[in-house]
Design a protein around this motif. Structure first.
Motif, PDB file in Angstrom:
ATOM      1  N   ALA A  59       0.811  -1.223   0.000  1.00 24.38           N
ATOM      2  CA  ALA A  59       0.000   0.000   0.000  1.00 24.38           C
ATOM      3  C   ALA A  59       0.842   1.270   0.000  1.00 24.38           C
ATOM      4  CB  ALA A  59      -0.943  -0.001   1.200  1.00 24.38           C
ATOM      5  N   ARG A  60       2.146   1.125   0.202  1.00 26.84           N
ATOM      6  CA  ARG A  60       3.014   2.308   0.223  1.00 26.84           C
ATOM      7  C   ARG A  60       3.313   2.830  -1.177  1.00 26.84           C
ATOM      8  NH1 ARG A  60       7.511   0.656   4.685  1.00 26.84           N
ATOM      9  NH2 ARG A  60       8.529   2.566   3.916  1.00 26.84           N
ATOM     10  N   ALA A  61       2.815   2.152  -2.186  1.00 28.32           N
ATOM     11  CA  ALA A  61       2.969   2.600  -3.570  1.00 28.32           C
ATOM     12  C   ALA A  61       1.741   2.207  -4.370  1.00 28.32           C
ATOM     13  CB  ALA A  61       4.229   2.000  -4.196  1.00 28.32           C
ATOM     14  N   GLY A  62       1.515   2.934  -5.451  1.00 23.24           N
ATOM     15  CA  GLY A  62       0.404   2.611  -6.317  1.00 23.24           C
ATOM     16  C   GLY A  62       0.724   1.443  -7.225  1.00 23.24           C
ATOM     17  N   SER A  63      -0.226   1.106  -8.085  1.00 17.85           N
ATOM     18  CA  SER A  63      -0.013  -0.016  -9.002  1.00 17.85           C
ATOM     19  C   SER A  63       1.117   0.251  -9.979  1.00 17.85           C
ATOM     20  CB  SER A  63      -1.306  -0.316  -9.769  1.00 17.85           C
ATOM     21  OG  SER A  63      -1.713   0.825 -10.506  1.00 17.85           O
ATOM     22  N   ASP A  64       1.462   1.548 -10.148  1.00 16.23           N
ATOM     23  CA  ASP A  64       2.576   1.926 -11.022  1.00 16.23           C
ATOM     24  C   ASP A  64       3.917   1.944 -10.296  1.00 16.23           C
ATOM     25  OD1 ASP A  64       2.146   4.106  -9.404  1.00 16.23           O
ATOM     26  OD2 ASP A  64       1.801   5.538 -11.028  1.00 16.23           O
ATOM     27  N   GLY A  65       3.919   1.574  -9.019  1.00 20.97           N
ATOM     28  CA  GLY A  65       5.141   1.553  -8.229  1.00 20.97           C
ATOM     29  C   GLY A  65       5.518   2.882  -7.617  1.00 20.97           C
ATOM     30  N   LYS A  66       4.778   3.935  -7.927  1.00 21.35           N
ATOM     31  CA  LYS A  66       5.110   5.261  -7.415  1.00 21.35           C
ATOM     32  C   LYS A  66       4.658   5.421  -5.970  1.00 21.35           C
ATOM     33  CE  LYS A  66       5.214   7.708 -11.831  1.00 21.35           C
ATOM     34  NZ  LYS A  66       4.685   8.854 -12.613  1.00 21.35           N
ATOM     35  N   ALA A  67       5.530   6.040  -5.162  1.00 20.98           N
ATOM     36  CA  ALA A  67       5.205   6.277  -3.759  1.00 20.98           C
ATOM     37  C   ALA A  67       3.951   7.132  -3.652  1.00 20.98           C
ATOM     38  CB  ALA A  67       6.373   6.967  -3.071  1.00 20.98           C
ATOM     39  N   LYS A  68       3.086   6.771  -2.716  1.00 19.21           N
ATOM     40  CA  LYS A  68       1.863   7.531  -2.495  1.00 19.21           C
ATOM     41  C   LYS A  68       2.148   8.737  -1.608  1.00 19.21           C
ATOM     42  CE  LYS A  68      -1.305   3.576  -2.829  1.00 19.21           C
ATOM     43  NZ  LYS A  68      -2.282   2.754  -2.089  1.00 19.21           N
ATOM     44  N   PRO A  69       1.588   9.884  -1.938  1.00 23.44           N
ATOM     45  CA  PRO A  69       1.820  11.072  -1.102  1.00 23.44           C
ATOM     46  C   PRO A  69       1.399  10.865   0.351  1.00 23.44           C
ATOM     47  CG  PRO A  69       0.792  11.668  -3.197  1.00 23.44           C
ATOM     48  CD  PRO A  69       0.771  10.181  -3.120  1.00 23.44           C
ATOM     49  N   SER A  70       0.406  10.023   0.563  1.00 19.94           N
ATOM     50  CA  SER A  70      -0.115   9.798   1.913  1.00 19.94           C
ATOM     51  C   SER A  70       0.664   8.762   2.699  1.00 19.94           C
ATOM     52  CB  SER A  70      -1.577   9.358   1.828  1.00 19.94           C
ATOM     53  OG  SER A  70      -1.687   8.158   1.065  1.00 19.94           O
ATOM     54  N   GLU A  71       1.620   8.079   2.049  1.00 22.78           N
ATOM     55  CA  GLU A  71       2.372   7.002   2.685  1.00 22.78           C
ATOM     56  C   GLU A  71       3.868   7.329   2.704  1.00 22.78           C
ATOM     57  OE1 GLU A  71       1.105   4.270   4.046  1.00 22.78           O
ATOM     58  OE2 GLU A  71      -0.972   4.491   3.372  1.00 22.78           O
ATOM     59  N   ARG A  72       4.574   6.726   3.623  1.00 27.43           N
ATOM     60  CA  ARG A  72       6.017   6.888   3.665  1.00 27.43           C
ATOM     61  C   ARG A  72       6.641   6.091   2.514  1.00 27.43           C
ATOM     62  NH1 ARG A  72       9.227   4.905   8.961  1.00 27.43           N
ATOM     63  NH2 ARG A  72       8.376   2.917   8.201  1.00 27.43           N
ATOM     64  N   ILE A 126       9.220  -8.825   1.598  1.00 25.23           N
ATOM     65  CA  ILE A 126      10.086  -8.729   0.424  1.00 25.23           C
ATOM     66  C   ILE A 126       9.310  -8.992  -0.856  1.00 25.23           C
ATOM     67  CG2 ILE A 126      10.976 -11.108   0.204  1.00 25.23           C
ATOM     68  CD1 ILE A 126      12.940  -7.768  -0.016  1.00 25.23           C
ATOM     69  N   LEU A 127       8.275  -9.815  -0.816  1.00 28.90           N
ATOM     70  CA  LEU A 127       7.449 -10.023  -1.995  1.00 28.90           C
ATOM     71  C   LEU A 127       6.683  -8.753  -2.355  1.00 28.90           C
ATOM     72  CD1 LEU A 127       6.097 -13.623  -1.331  1.00 28.90           C
ATOM     73  CD2 LEU A 127       7.620 -12.934  -3.194  1.00 28.90           C
ATOM     74  N   ALA A 128       6.181  -8.039  -1.342  1.00 35.58           N
ATOM     75  CA  ALA A 128       5.472  -6.783  -1.600  1.00 35.58           C
ATOM     76  C   ALA A 128       6.422  -5.737  -2.175  1.00 35.58           C
ATOM     77  CB  ALA A 128       4.828  -6.275  -0.316  1.00 35.58           C
ATOM     78  N   ILE A 129       7.631  -5.647  -1.608  1.00 39.51           N
ATOM     79  CA  ILE A 129       8.615  -4.683  -2.101  1.00 39.51           C
ATOM     80  C   ILE A 129       9.049  -5.046  -3.519  1.00 39.51           C
ATOM     81  CG2 ILE A 129      10.972  -3.836  -1.758  1.00 39.51           C
ATOM     82  CD1 ILE A 129      10.412  -3.961   1.270  1.00 39.51           C
ATOM     83  N   ALA A 130       9.216  -6.329  -3.773  1.00 42.72           N
ATOM     84  CA  ALA A 130       9.575  -6.768  -5.126  1.00 42.72           C
ATOM     85  C   ALA A 130       8.492  -6.379  -6.123  1.00 42.72           C
ATOM     86  CB  ALA A 130       9.796  -8.277  -5.147  1.00 42.72           C
ATOM     87  N   ASP A 131       7.245  -6.454  -5.705  1.00 45.90           N
ATOM     88  CA  ASP A 131       6.136  -6.065  -6.579  1.00 45.90           C
ATOM     89  C   ASP A 131       6.193  -4.568  -6.880  1.00 45.90           C
ATOM     90  OD1 ASP A 131       3.819  -6.897  -8.034  1.00 45.90           O
ATOM     91  OD2 ASP A 131       2.587  -5.866  -6.556  1.00 45.90           O
ATOM     92  N   ILE A 132       6.508  -3.767  -5.866  1.00 41.44           N
ATOM     93  CA  ILE A 132       6.632  -2.322  -6.068  1.00 41.44           C
ATOM     94  C   ILE A 132       7.790  -2.007  -7.010  1.00 41.44           C
ATOM     95  CG2 ILE A 132       7.207  -0.149  -4.915  1.00 41.44           C
ATOM     96  CD1 ILE A 132       5.702  -1.212  -2.440  1.00 41.44           C
ATOM     97  N   VAL A 133       8.929  -2.620  -6.782  1.00 41.49           N
ATOM     98  CA  VAL A 133      10.110  -2.356  -7.615  1.00 41.49           C
ATOM     99  C   VAL A 133       9.860  -2.782  -9.056  1.00 41.49           C
ATOM    100  CG1 VAL A 133      12.549  -2.912  -7.983  1.00 41.49           C
ATOM    101  CG2 VAL A 133      11.704  -2.477  -5.664  1.00 41.49           C
ATOM    102  N   THR A 134       9.223  -3.939  -9.248  1.00 36.47           N
ATOM    103  CA  THR A 134       8.913  -4.407 -10.599  1.00 36.47           C
ATOM    104  C   THR A 134       7.964  -3.439 -11.307  1.00 36.47           C
ATOM    105  OG1 THR A 134       9.213  -6.708  -9.897  1.00 36.47           O
ATOM    106  CG2 THR A 134       7.988  -6.340 -11.929  1.00 36.47           C
ATOM    107  N   ALA A 135       6.955  -2.954 -10.575  1.00 38.77           N
ATOM    108  CA  ALA A 135       6.021  -1.985 -11.151  1.00 38.77           C
ATOM    109  C   ALA A 135       6.737  -0.678 -11.482  1.00 38.77           C
ATOM    110  CB  ALA A 135       4.872  -1.736 -10.178  1.00 38.77           C
ATOM    111  N   ALA A 136       7.635  -0.243 -10.596  1.00 35.34           N
ATOM    112  CA  ALA A 136       8.385   0.995 -10.843  1.00 35.34           C
ATOM    113  C   ALA A 136       9.257   0.867 -12.089  1.00 35.34           C
ATOM    114  CB  ALA A 136       9.236   1.336  -9.625  1.00 35.34           C
ATOM    115  N   LEU A 137       9.868  -0.307 -12.290  1.00 31.35           N
ATOM    116  CA  LEU A 137      10.663  -0.545 -13.496  1.00 31.35           C
ATOM    117  C   LEU A 137       9.810  -0.446 -14.755  1.00 31.35           C
ATOM    118  CD1 LEU A 137      12.962  -3.530 -12.453  1.00 31.35           C
ATOM    119  CD2 LEU A 137      13.762  -1.415 -13.526  1.00 31.35           C
ATOM    120  N   THR A 138       8.627  -1.044 -14.721  1.00 33.21           N
ATOM    121  CA  THR A 138       7.726  -0.999 -15.874  1.00 33.21           C
ATOM    122  C   THR A 138       7.338   0.434 -16.192  1.00 33.21           C
ATOM    123  OG1 THR A 138       6.861  -3.199 -15.336  1.00 33.21           O
ATOM    124  CG2 THR A 138       5.525  -1.818 -16.788  1.00 33.21           C
ATOM    125  N   THR A 139       7.000   1.207 -15.161  1.00 32.44           N
ATOM    126  CA  THR A 139       6.606   2.600 -15.345  1.00 32.44           C
ATOM    127  C   THR A 139       7.762   3.428 -15.889  1.00 32.44           C
ATOM    128  OG1 THR A 139       5.012   2.421 -13.530  1.00 32.44           O
ATOM    129  CG2 THR A 139       5.710   4.645 -14.158  1.00 32.44           C
TER     130      THR A 139
END
Length: 571
Positions: A327-340, A554-567
């Motif tokens: 939840a600390r990032a959107g589906s695009d991997g970008k950090a959410k303004p409301s989250e750390r 680590i699976l959640a973080i990997a999902d964020i990093v993978t999404a950030a790479l795609t974006t």
């Protein structure tokens, strides 16, 4: 002492022939097709698809989560899916030599039973209903050999103490997968002894990299990595004691999860030197998708494996932890303004052997992507990984090669040349030295933990995970794997780690740096082995590392990093 009168070469040749005979005639390639494959640099994608039907391709290019959804929605049957993967695995083995065991008939019968069950009950058997799952050849399946790459165990099960129980014993995690509705259909190749970063043994020879046949598929779960690169499986079971699910994942362009030992059951599975449990091997997963890893971990833990294996810690899948980090990032991997935002360390080099240009480029791409997504990145300079490797390797060799030599003696086979020097008989490690090394390991763990905690000093936020190379090179030239510190240190720490694919070596982008000054003789060997033309097309992956028992994190973080790479690539 030899227990078999038949020469080991004859037994190995007979085993190879019997495996090929288990492939249905209609799935066998012609001599001309095999010759074409032998001269093909890249066997993946369009090349292997030439030998499949359009329906096969449509099925095997799906990932695990989509397959189980389509079966549940009755868009596909278990039999359709299993047939497509068995056929693809059959072709993959003929062009890439990646299977030890084939039991397609058993798998197809199982698929028919699952389809009948669904039609009768109106519900699926479990979350893996109808999904073909491949197994590294350490896991016992009833009625099937487990050789673990040893000629002396052909016709039996490695690790079975009572010969009368050969082919009757089932590994606990095998039972768990079947209870979840999985279809088991093949067992994949691995190196003799397991303790080798390439996949080579005296039964089937060597398994090469499907993306670039000049290179290795890695090890020790190398057959799993190769099979998935060819889309002969979307989810498989492996093990890791020095990098064995992470190396094949990175080398073959797929995903993997190395949990902390004792998160999943190793009960009744074969292993090398199983009495060494100070730094245990761990069961892990490899998959063509990150979603497949999440599905596998969640599903297996839902069976409560700790109730049958007292070595497993009683930690169910923590969906809340996964969701909170994701939840600390959107589906695009970008950090959410409301989250750390995430705070990630980046480990550029272990200061012993520097990474080749494709690995450095891959690291930079990941760092640029997560920064572009609004997350923090800091340099990671922990206690030397060389210290961890020295301690860990001493434990792997503590028995003086007694276990390995006992298995070789069953047939009289020799060690494969690449590892012959490491496994010659010698005196085992004395008890007092063993205890001294144990204390050194604990001290290293404490120092690493203290360093990790110190990362909160500058901004009050501790590093969430670390981005690291898996190896100092992409899929390696056979015989040129000189340095395993990047993965082995993580085994000594017993940390959780996931591998994600990033890019591929590119001769036009990854030029040889003639100005590089090697740090030591091993670094010089590694650097001089880099050839941009030879490495071209080799997959590049990175490992993301968290602390003990942080698999969901680590699976959640990997999902964020993978999404950030795609974006990032779309910008």
């Amino acid at each position: 002492m030899r227990l078999q009168a038949t020469p080991w070469e004859v037994r190995a040749a007979a085993k190879r022939a019997s495996t090929l005979e288990k492939i249905p005639p209609e799935w066998r390639l012609t001599p001309a097709q095999l010759a074409e494959a032998a001269n093909q640099r890249d066997l993946t994608g369009p090349f292997i698809q030439k030998f499949l039907s359009a329906e096969d391709v449509a099925i095997v290019t799906k990932d695990s989560v989509e397959i189980v959804k389509d079966i549940k929605a009755k868009k596909l049957s278990a039999l359709q899916v299993t047939t497509a993967f068995c056929k693809t695995a059959a072709v993959a083995h003929q062009i890439n030599n990646c299977l030890h065991e084939i039991f397609f008939d058993q798998a197809l019968a199982r698929a028919r039973e699952l389809d009948a069950y669904y039609a009768d009950k109106g519900e699926t058997m479990g979350p893996l209903h109808g999904l073909p799952v491949s197994l590294k050849d350490q896991f016992h399946v009833k009625g099937v050999d487990t050789t673990m790459g040893y000629v002396g165990w052909i016709g039996s099960n490695l690790g079975i103490k009572d010969p009368s129980q050969a082919h009757q014993v089932e590994s606990q995690i095998t039972t768990e997968l079947l209870s979840l509705g999985a279809v088991l259909f093949c067992k994949t190749s691995l190196p003799q002894t397991l303790l080798f970063g390439e996949t080579k043994n005296n039964i089937i020879g060597q398994t090469m990299n499907p993306h670039n046949q000049n290179l290795s598929c890695g090890g020790s779960s190398g057959g799993e990595g190769a099979l998935m690169a060819l889309r002969g499986s979307t989810l498989g079971l492996g093990t890791d004691i020095g990098g064995s699910v992470r190396i094949p994942a990175a080398f073959n362009g797929i995903f993997s999860l190395k949990p902390t030992p004792e998160r999943l059951s190793y009960r009744d599975a074969a292993n090398t030197n199983p009495g060494q449990n100070t730094y245990r091997s761990t069961v892990g997963f490899l998959s063509t998708s990150l979603g497949g890893l999440v599905l596998a971990l969640r599903s297996v833990l839902s069976t409560r494996p700790w109730e049958r294996d007292p070595a497993v810690v009683p930690i169910p899948f923590r969906q809340t932890t996964f969701d909170e980090y994701r939840a600390r990032a959107g589906s695009d991997g970008k950090a959410k303004p409301s989250e750390r935002p995430l705070k990630l360390g980046v480990f550029w080099t272990d200061r012993t052997v520097g990474p080749h240009p494709p690995i450095l480029r891959g690291l930079r791409e990941v760092v640029d992507a997560v920064r572009h997504a609004g997350h923090k990145v800091v340099d990671w300079e922990p206690p030397l990984h060389a210290t961890a490797r020295r301690i860990h390797f001493a434990f792997l060799m503590a028995d003086g090669a007694d276990d390995v030599q006992s298995h070789l003696a069953l047939s009289g086979e020799p060690l494969v040349p690449e590892i012959a020097g490491d496994f010659q008989p010698r005196a085992p490690l004395p008890l007092l030295e063993y205890q001294k090394l144990t204390l050194e390991g604990l001290e290293y763990e404490a120092a690493y933990s203290d360093y990790w905690n110190s990362t909160a000093a500058d901004d009050g936020q501790i590093v969430d995970a670390v981005i690291m190379p898996v190896a100092p090179h992409a899929a390696v030239i056979p015989g040129q794997y000189h340095h395993v510190h990047y993965t082995e240190a993580i085994n000594l720490l017993n940390y959780s780690a996931a591998v994600i694919p990033v890019t591929k070596a590119d001769k036009s982008l990854d030029a040889f740096d003639s100005s590089y000054q090697p740090l030591n003789p091993v670094d010089k060997l590694n650097w001089e082995s880099y050839d941009p033309e030879l490495y071209h097309g080799a997959p590049v992956g990175v490992q993301l590392v968290a602390r003990k028992f942080e698999e969901e994190k680590i699976l959640a973080i990997a999902d964020i990093v993978t999404a950030a790479l795609t974006t990032y690539r779309k910008k």
